[in-house]
Design a protein around this motif. Structure first.
Motif, PDB file in Angstrom:
ATOM      1  N   VAL A  51      -1.426  -6.943  13.384  1.00 18.73           N
ATOM      2  CA  VAL A  51      -2.856  -7.152  13.612  1.00 18.73           C
ATOM      3  C   VAL A  51      -3.127  -8.628  13.389  1.00 18.73           C
ATOM      4  O   VAL A  51      -3.249  -9.086  12.248  1.00 18.73           O
ATOM      5  N   GLY A  52      -3.187  -9.386  14.474  1.00 24.03           N
ATOM      6  CA  GLY A  52      -3.384 -10.824  14.349  1.00 24.03           C
ATOM      7  C   GLY A  52      -2.222 -11.446  13.583  1.00 24.03           C
ATOM      8  O   GLY A  52      -1.053 -11.248  13.920  1.00 24.03           O
ATOM      9  N   PRO A  53      -2.529 -12.181  12.515  1.00 26.97           N
ATOM     10  CA  PRO A  53      -1.457 -12.835  11.753  1.00 26.97           C
ATOM     11  C   PRO A  53      -0.777 -11.913  10.745  1.00 26.97           C
ATOM     12  O   PRO A  53       0.114 -12.347  10.020  1.00 26.97           O
ATOM     13  N   LEU A  54      -1.192 -10.657  10.679  1.00 25.05           N
ATOM     14  CA  LEU A  54      -0.659  -9.729   9.685  1.00 25.05           C
ATOM     15  C   LEU A  54       0.343  -8.767  10.311  1.00 25.05           C
ATOM     16  O   LEU A  54       0.220  -8.387  11.470  1.00 25.05           O
ATOM     17  N   ARG A  55       1.318  -8.363   9.510  1.00 26.68           N
ATOM     18  CA  ARG A  55       2.224  -7.290   9.909  1.00 26.68           C
ATOM     19  C   ARG A  55       2.295  -6.276   8.774  1.00 26.68           C
ATOM     20  O   ARG A  55       2.495  -6.649   7.613  1.00 26.68           O
ATOM     21  N   VAL A  56       2.107  -5.011   9.110  1.00 24.96           N
ATOM     22  CA  VAL A  56       2.197  -3.923   8.147  1.00 24.96           C
ATOM     23  C   VAL A  56       3.305  -2.994   8.605  1.00 24.96           C
ATOM     24  O   VAL A  56       3.283  -2.508   9.740  1.00 24.96           O
ATOM     25  N   PHE A  57       4.285  -2.745   7.739  1.00 26.95           N
ATOM     26  CA  PHE A  57       5.371  -1.845   8.106  1.00 26.95           C
ATOM     27  C   PHE A  57       5.848  -1.088   6.869  1.00 26.95           C
ATOM     28  O   PHE A  57       5.464  -1.414   5.742  1.00 26.95           O
ATOM     29  N   GLY A  58       6.662  -0.074   7.098  1.00 26.54           N
ATOM     30  CA  GLY A  58       7.149   0.772   6.009  1.00 26.54           C
ATOM     31  C   GLY A  58       7.119   2.229   6.418  1.00 26.54           C
ATOM     32  O   GLY A  58       7.332   2.563   7.595  1.00 26.54           O
ATOM     33  N   ARG A  59       6.776   3.105   5.483  1.00 31.98           N
ATOM     34  CA  ARG A  59       6.698   4.535   5.770  1.00 31.98           C
ATOM     35  C   ARG A  59       5.515   5.139   5.040  1.00 31.98           C
ATOM     36  O   ARG A  59       5.225   4.781   3.886  1.00 31.98           O
ATOM     37  N   ALA A  60       4.830   6.065   5.721  1.00 33.68           N
ATOM     38  CA  ALA A  60       3.684   6.771   5.151  1.00 33.68           C
ATOM     39  C   ALA A  60       4.001   8.259   5.113  1.00 33.68           C
ATOM     40  O   ALA A  60       4.398   8.840   6.126  1.00 33.68           O
ATOM     41  N   GLY A  61       3.831   8.868   3.962  1.00 34.85           N
ATOM     42  CA  GLY A  61       4.151  10.281   3.795  1.00 34.85           C
ATOM     43  C   GLY A  61       3.210  11.180   4.574  1.00 34.85           C
ATOM     44  O   GLY A  61       2.015  10.887   4.726  1.00 34.85           O
ATOM     45  N   LEU A  62       3.742  12.279   5.079  1.00 36.84           N
ATOM     46  CA  LEU A  62       2.913  13.264   5.776  1.00 36.84           C
ATOM     47  C   LEU A  62       1.940  13.911   4.799  1.00 36.84           C
ATOM     48  O   LEU A  62       2.232  14.027   3.607  1.00 36.84           O
ATOM     49  N   PRO A  63       0.777  14.338   5.277  1.00 38.29           N
ATOM     50  CA  PRO A  63      -0.187  14.992   4.379  1.00 38.29           C
ATOM     51  C   PRO A  63       0.407  16.200   3.662  1.00 38.29           C
ATOM     52  O   PRO A  63       0.048  16.476   2.514  1.00 38.29           O
ATOM     53  N   ASP A  64       1.300  16.939   4.333  1.00 35.84           N
ATOM     54  CA  ASP A  64       1.913  18.106   3.696  1.00 35.84           C
ATOM     55  C   ASP A  64       2.734  17.727   2.469  1.00 35.84           C
ATOM     56  O   ASP A  64       2.956  18.559   1.585  1.00 35.84           O
ATOM     57  N   ALA A  65       3.183  16.471   2.414  1.00 28.44           N
ATOM     58  CA  ALA A  65       4.018  16.034   1.294  1.00 28.44           C
ATOM     59  C   ALA A  65       3.206  15.336   0.214  1.00 28.44           C
ATOM     60  O   ALA A  65       3.783  14.690  -0.667  1.00 28.44           O
ATOM     61  N   ALA A  66       1.877  15.437   0.262  1.00 29.73           N
ATOM     62  CA  ALA A  66       1.027  14.801  -0.748  1.00 29.73           C
ATOM     63  C   ALA A  66       1.330  15.380  -2.122  1.00 29.73           C
ATOM     64  O   ALA A  66       1.771  16.526  -2.262  1.00 29.73           O
ATOM     65  N   ARG A  67       1.086  14.581  -3.142  1.00 33.36           N
ATOM     66  CA  ARG A  67       1.468  14.937  -4.498  1.00 33.36           C
ATOM     67  C   ARG A  67       0.239  15.040  -5.382  1.00 33.36           C
ATOM     68  O   ARG A  67      -0.854  14.556  -5.047  1.00 33.36           O
ATOM     69  N   ALA A  68       0.418  15.659  -6.555  1.00 30.72           N
ATOM     70  CA  ALA A  68      -0.698  15.780  -7.499  1.00 30.72           C
ATOM     71  C   ALA A  68      -0.989  14.448  -8.180  1.00 30.72           C
ATOM     72  O   ALA A  68      -2.118  14.192  -8.604  1.00 30.72           O
ATOM     73  N   ARG A  69       0.023  13.591  -8.302  1.00 34.22           N
ATOM     74  CA  ARG A  69      -0.152  12.292  -8.950  1.00 34.22           C
ATOM     75  C   ARG A  69       0.207  11.160  -7.982  1.00 34.22           C
ATOM     76  O   ARG A  69       0.981  11.355  -7.051  1.00 34.22           O
ATOM     77  N   ALA A  70      -0.348   9.994  -8.276  1.00 42.13           N
ATOM     78  CA  ALA A  70      -0.071   8.814  -7.433  1.00 42.13           C
ATOM     79  C   ALA A  70       1.173   8.102  -7.940  1.00 42.13           C
ATOM     80  O   ALA A  70       1.143   6.923  -8.287  1.00 42.13           O
ATOM     81  N   ASP A  71       2.292   8.824  -7.990  1.00 41.14           N
ATOM     82  CA  ASP A  71       3.525   8.275  -8.567  1.00 41.14           C
ATOM     83  C   ASP A  71       4.550   7.890  -7.514  1.00 41.14           C
ATOM     84  O   ASP A  71       5.674   7.523  -7.849  1.00 41.14           O
ATOM     85  N   LEU A  72       4.176   7.962  -6.247  1.00 43.44           N
ATOM     86  CA  LEU A  72       5.088   7.554  -5.181  1.00 43.44           C
ATOM     87  C   LEU A  72       4.314   6.696  -4.189  1.00 43.44           C
ATOM     88  O   LEU A  72       4.229   6.985  -3.008  1.00 43.44           O
ATOM     89  N   GLN A  73       3.739   5.621  -4.705  1.00 44.12           N
ATOM     90  CA  GLN A  73       2.949   4.706  -3.898  1.00 44.12           C
ATOM     91  C   GLN A  73       3.398   3.283  -4.202  1.00 44.12           C
ATOM     92  O   GLN A  73       3.247   2.804  -5.327  1.00 44.12           O
ATOM     93  N   TYR A  74       3.963   2.631  -3.201  1.00 47.89           N
ATOM     94  CA  TYR A  74       4.488   1.283  -3.371  1.00 47.89           C
ATOM     95  C   TYR A  74       3.883   0.377  -2.305  1.00 47.89           C
ATOM     96  O   TYR A  74       3.982   0.662  -1.117  1.00 47.89           O
ATOM     97  N   CYS A  75       3.258  -0.713  -2.754  1.00 47.99           N
ATOM     98  CA  CYS A  75       2.703  -1.720  -1.846  1.00 47.99           C
ATOM     99  C   CYS A  75       3.316  -3.072  -2.186  1.00 47.99           C
ATOM    100  O   CYS A  75       3.404  -3.446  -3.361  1.00 47.99           O
ATOM    101  N   TYR A  76       3.726  -3.800  -1.146  1.00 48.59           N
ATOM    102  CA  TYR A  76       4.325  -5.117  -1.328  1.00 48.59           C
ATOM    103  C   TYR A  76       3.609  -6.122  -0.444  1.00 48.59           C
ATOM    104  O   TYR A  76       3.279  -5.826   0.715  1.00 48.59           O
ATOM    105  N   VAL A  77       3.366  -7.300  -0.993  1.00 44.21           N
ATOM    106  CA  VAL A  77       2.780  -8.396  -0.228  1.00 44.21           C
ATOM    107  C   VAL A  77       3.775  -9.550  -0.243  1.00 44.21           C
ATOM    108  O   VAL A  77       4.087 -10.097  -1.309  1.00 44.21           O
ATOM    109  N   ASN A  78       4.310  -9.866   0.916  1.00 46.90           N
ATOM    110  CA  ASN A  78       5.340 -10.905   1.039  1.00 46.90           C
ATOM    111  C   ASN A  78       6.491 -10.691   0.054  1.00 46.90           C
ATOM    112  O   ASN A  78       6.974 -11.618  -0.601  1.00 46.90           O
ATOM    113  N   GLY A  79       6.919  -9.428  -0.061  1.00 38.89           N
ATOM    114  CA  GLY A  79       8.053  -9.097  -0.915  1.00 38.89           C
ATOM    115  C   GLY A  79       7.721  -8.909  -2.368  1.00 38.89           C
ATOM    116  O   GLY A  79       8.613  -8.615  -3.174  1.00 38.89           O
TER     117      GLY A  79
END
Length: 597
Positions: free
Chosen positions: A232-260
């Motif tokens: 999107v313009g000067p930005l690039r977003v990539f990785g993997r997003a879990g399916l809604p069926d695989a949602a969890r009770a806790r936010a313990d599998l959420q990783y965000c990285y900005v320029n590594g």
């Protein structure tokens, strides 16, 4: 009443270096995992391809981080332990475009103030390594290969009060492992190994990015997630997003990285969460690993002592980029990709002359211009007549190939709620109301996107005391508020008046509604707020317009529903995030009946 006596005045003076280091250590060194994170940062900045972490007692008694990076010359080793001494930046311009993991030059000094530290390093041009004791300052020859080892022993030995706040060895070990795991996810080109009490507890070898995700997060995450890759313009977003069926009770599998760099950023988290609004049930938490690439000058990493937070120059641009990237990845339904097959004939007879269970409705211009959002949506939802007898559909069923359609062909209806279908994998069970609700909802979004929500004037405007931020937002976002069915005008610099509200929210508290909308408009993009409010309204209408339980459907109607599911985005979940269909494979059916093949 006597005034309280004032304490004696103390003179202003500079703090001793030792106390300054203790304060810095309080910001950087919270527990053993903090030390591991800082030392691994340094190893990666040194160009290491292999990093080994050795722990004793969860890192409380000892932490040793070894790397095969470029090492340090002997004469620079004492400087490495001084506060704000670093080779990574030398000017303000470089600070504004940081591209290294570490840059403040305070980590080793802070760690050395609360633990016993020793450095052992050898650059490629040196004949042997040197070892430096941080407490005594003694520098002596040592034996090791090219690279650096940092030994940290007896953490918080000189601050026993802080040591008491540490948890059990097992808990501290888990935090250390998580710190290394965060680095491993973003650096597949580097091998990592973690030892505890002389035993290897985790190892990730060098490889591809996808293989590293498999090694760190497991095969289940890969199988239950979608690839994300968007520019999107000067930005690039990539990785993997879990399916809604695989949602969890806790936010313990959420990783965000900005320029590594791993970050915990509320803006990014909200952007991801908003992408899941239509497909996530209740308070379930999505799982994802997302990497954001952005020009270094467009993000400030120097806003938090532990470098865990960042600040973006254009936060709304980043929010929208993340949201749309994840939304696009989730839009493709598994119902349309359960089997790879060529385009199939229209077995439900949904051609131009034969309407399906959910017709593709296009309102005439006079309707588009004269009806409000609610009336148009209700009219569309009500125009869902059952399909009549179709000899052509029956002929298509007779020539059906199990691989032609992902959701297969309908065979029965159970309990007036579920549709049973046979496909190439086995048995498909569909919740017909939930599935039809999603279909109607997506069609409504397409046809009525951007329309203004109908509003109702208030006989007596509701006034309330407003903050300067709320007044400013009401003035700058006036058009956005009107689109939402709210007319909010300032009466004075500290007072706002609500003059109209959405017709569909006649029972809502208008002041609370106005405050919540103003707060969200101030923080996030106005178009995002408008779109979500419209979607909530359309979701309610779609629920009322969907086919009800206990309605008997013919085979043609069931098949029409299956075909529409295959063509509809996000058809795996209804508007409330519940699943619309489930697959039982032949293997699973055999297991139910203890049958071998």
């Amino acid at each position: 009443m006597n005034a309280p006596s004032l304490p004696p005045r103390r003179p202003i003076r500079e703090l001793p270096d030792e106390l300054v280091s203790q304060i810095a250590a309080g910001e950087v060194v919270e527990r053993p995992a903090s030390v591991v994170r800082e030392l691994v940062d340094n190893a990666l900045d040194a160009g290491a391809t292999e990093v080994t972490v050795k722990l004793v007692a969860g890192g409380v008694r000892a932490i040793v981080v070894e790397d095969d990076g470029q090492g340090m010359p002997a004469d620079e080793m004492p400087l490495a332990l001084r506060r704000h001494a670093t080779s990574k930046i030398a000017s303000l311009a470089e600070l504004e475009q940081v591209q290294t993991m570490g840059f403040r030059g305070e980590a080793l000094a802070a760690i050395a103030s609360v633990a016993e530290v020793a450095l052992c390093s050898r650059p490629p041009e040196a004949a042997h390594a040197h070892r430096l004791d941080a407490r005594s300052g003694e520098l002596s020859p040592a034996a090791r290969g090219v690279g650096t080892s940092v030994e940290v022993r007896e953490l918080f030995f000189n601050t026993p009060a802080r040591r008491k706040f540490l948890k059990t060895d097992a808990t501290e070990l888990a935090h250390c492992l998580e710190a290394v795991r965060r680095h491993a996810l973003v650096r597949p080109d580097v091998g990592f190994a973690v030892w505890h009490e002389g035993k290897l507890v985790a190892q990730w070898r060098r490889g591809s990015g996808e293989q590293r995700l498999r090694d760190v997060l497991g095969e289940d995450f890969i199988a239950q997630s979608r690839a994300v890759d968007a520019r999107v313009g000067p930005l690039r977003v990539f990785g993997r997003a879990g399916l809604p069926d695989a949602a969890r009770a806790r936010a313990d599998l959420q990783y965000c990285y900005v320029n590594g760099r791993y970050v915990r950023d509320k803006l990014l988290a909200h952007g991801v969460r908003s992408a899941y609004e239509d497909v996530l049930h209740g308070s379930r938490q999505p799982s994802y690993v997302l990497f954001l690439e952005i020009a270094p000058e467009r993000v400030d990493v120097n806003v938090h002592p532990t470098k865990i937070e960042v600040r973006f120059r254009d936060s709304r641009e980043v929010h929208q980029a993340v949201r749309h990237a994840v939304e696009d990845a989730l839009a493709l339904s598994r119902a349309g990709t359960a089997a790879q097959a060529p385009a199939a004939p229209d077995m439900a007879g949904t051609g131009p002359s034969q309407p399906s269970l959910v017709p593709r409705w296009n309102p005439p211009p006079q309707v588009q211009s004269s009806l409000g959002l609610q009336q148009a949506a209700v009219l569309f939802a009500q125009e869902t007549p059952p399909a009549g007898p179709r000899p052509a559909a029956t002929a298509a069923l007779e020539a059906w190939n199990p691989e032609d359609w992902p959701l297969g062909r309908a065979i029965a209806q159970v309990g007036g709620i579920y549709v049973l279908a046979e496909n190439a994998q086995g048995l498909v069970i569909v919740d017909m109301h939930a599935a039809h609700e999603r279909i109607v909802y997506e069609r409504l979004k397409q046809h009525l996107q951007g329309r203004r929500i109908e509003s109702q004037p208030l006989l007596i405007p509701a006034t309330f005391a407003a903050t300067p931020q709320e007044v400013a937002t009401a003035e700058t976002c006036h058009e956005a508020l009107l689109t939402l069915g709210l007319e909010i005008t300032p009466l004075s610099p500290t007072t706002l008046a609500v003059r109209s509200r959405p017709t569909a929210l006649a029972d809502a508290n208008v002041v609370e509604l106005a405050r919540s909308v103003l707060a969200e408009l101030a923080q996030y993009d106005a178009s995002n707020v408008i779109e979500r409010a419209q979607h909530e309204l359309l979701a309610t209408m779609a629920c009322h317009g969907a086919v009800r339980a206990n309605r008997r459907l013919s085979l043609d109607e069931m098949n029409a529903l299956l075909r529409d599911m295959e063509r509809t985005e996000r058809a795996d979940q209804c508007n409330h995030g519940r699943p619309t269909w489930r697959q039982l494979t032949l293997r699973e059916l055999d297991a139910l009946f203890l049958r071998g093949r």
